[in-house]
Design a protein around this motif. Structure first.
Motif, PDB file in Angstrom:
ATOM      1  N   ILE A 133       0.833  -1.205   0.000  1.00 19.10           N
ATOM      2  CA  ILE A 133       0.000   0.000   0.000  1.00 19.10           C
ATOM      3  C   ILE A 133       0.868   1.255   0.000  1.00 19.10           C
ATOM      4  O   ILE A 133       0.591   2.221  -0.723  1.00 19.10           O
ATOM      5  CB  ILE A 133      -0.968  -0.017   1.202  1.00 19.10           C
ATOM      6  N   LEU A 134       1.944   1.263   0.783  1.00 17.65           N
ATOM      7  CA  LEU A 134       2.842   2.418   0.817  1.00 17.65           C
ATOM      8  C   LEU A 134       3.525   2.643  -0.529  1.00 17.65           C
ATOM      9  O   LEU A 134       3.666   3.785  -0.982  1.00 17.65           O
ATOM     10  CB  LEU A 134       3.884   2.253   1.914  1.00 17.65           C
ATOM     11  N   ALA A 139       3.059   5.876  -2.793  1.00 18.32           N
ATOM     12  CA  ALA A 139       4.225   6.672  -3.188  1.00 18.32           C
ATOM     13  C   ALA A 139       4.307   6.785  -4.700  1.00 18.32           C
ATOM     14  O   ALA A 139       4.674   7.844  -5.237  1.00 18.32           O
ATOM     15  CB  ALA A 139       5.502   6.045  -2.630  1.00 18.32           C
ATOM     16  N   LEU A 140       3.959   5.718  -5.401  1.00 17.86           N
ATOM     17  CA  LEU A 140       3.976   5.754  -6.864  1.00 17.86           C
ATOM     18  C   LEU A 140       2.962   6.748  -7.402  1.00 17.86           C
ATOM     19  O   LEU A 140       3.250   7.504  -8.341  1.00 17.86           O
ATOM     20  CB  LEU A 140       3.708   4.357  -7.420  1.00 17.86           C
ATOM     21  N   VAL A 141       1.793   6.804  -6.763  1.00 11.84           N
ATOM     22  CA  VAL A 141       0.765   7.739  -7.202  1.00 11.84           C
ATOM     23  C   VAL A 141       1.163   9.173  -6.850  1.00 11.84           C
ATOM     24  O   VAL A 141       1.004  10.091  -7.652  1.00 11.84           O
ATOM     25  CB  VAL A 141      -0.602   7.373  -6.577  1.00 11.84           C
ATOM     26  N   ARG A 151      10.311  10.156  -9.898  1.00  8.90           N
ATOM     27  CA  ARG A 151      10.949  10.547  -8.635  1.00  8.90           C
ATOM     28  C   ARG A 151      10.955   9.432  -7.584  1.00  8.90           C
ATOM     29  O   ARG A 151      11.602   9.574  -6.550  1.00  8.90           O
ATOM     30  CB  ARG A 151      10.248  11.771  -8.059  1.00  8.90           C
ATOM     31  N   LEU A 152      10.260   8.324  -7.814  1.00 10.72           N
ATOM     32  CA  LEU A 152      10.154   7.259  -6.813  1.00 10.72           C
ATOM     33  C   LEU A 152      11.505   6.608  -6.488  1.00 10.72           C
ATOM     34  O   LEU A 152      11.832   6.448  -5.304  1.00 10.72           O
ATOM     35  CB  LEU A 152       9.147   6.198  -7.265  1.00 10.72           C
ATOM     36  N   PRO A 153      12.363   6.249  -7.468  1.00  9.04           N
ATOM     37  CA  PRO A 153      13.662   5.647  -7.102  1.00  9.04           C
ATOM     38  C   PRO A 153      14.532   6.573  -6.261  1.00  9.04           C
ATOM     39  O   PRO A 153      15.195   6.138  -5.312  1.00  9.04           O
ATOM     40  CB  PRO A 153      14.315   5.343  -8.450  1.00  9.04           C
TER      41      PRO A 153
END
Length: 142
Positions: free
Chosen positions: A11-12, A16-18, A24-26
């Motif tokens: 879920i996290l 975070a992806l959304v 910017r996620l990596p």
């Protein structure tokens, strides 16, 4: 520490992806990992510095804390119990026949409880009144 399982992690990551987007996620994951590693290093450095400065006095400080933890153990045992379980364990010595209604089999008593107290004999019930007979008067009750 945080007690996070796999469903919460998924879920996290999805959140975070959304929120951050795939670009910017990596970088955010890398920054979070570095921050956690740095906090661990600070904590381990602080404990090692405290041990080196206090030496044997640290053990003297830990003794009262260990005694407090020993006092908390009985409370931890009660924390998961239901009210029925507490009554059964402490007042009835583990005999749950009062709640289950199964009075036919004898249950084992808890150690130290000894034998159950003798049950007093009840007086004979009064005889029913005959037709047109007046009941006795109890002057103490009136």
């Amino acid at each position: 520490m945080f007690n996070i399982g796999w469903p919460e992690m998924v879920i996290l990551v999805v959140a975070a992806l959304v929120i951050l987007g795939p670009e910017r996620l990596p970088g955010a994951i890398r920054w979070t990992a570095q921050s956690l590693r740095q906090v661990r290093e600070y904590a381990s450095g602080a404990t090692s510095q405290l041990r080196s400065e206090l030496g044997p006095e640290l053990d003297e400080l830990r003794k009262p804390l260990e005694e407090l933890n020993e006092l908390r153990k009985p409370l931890d045992e009660l924390r998961g119990m239901t009210p029925r379980g507490m009554v059964t364990k402490h007042l009835l010595g583990g005999d749950d026949s009062l709640f289950s209604g199964n009075f036919s089999k004898p249950t084992s008593m808890s150690p130290g409880a000894g034998t159950p107290p003798p049950v007093p004999e009840l007086p004979d019930p009064p005889k029913p009144l005959a037709h047109n007979e007046k009941p006795p008067i109890d002057f103490d009750a009136t």
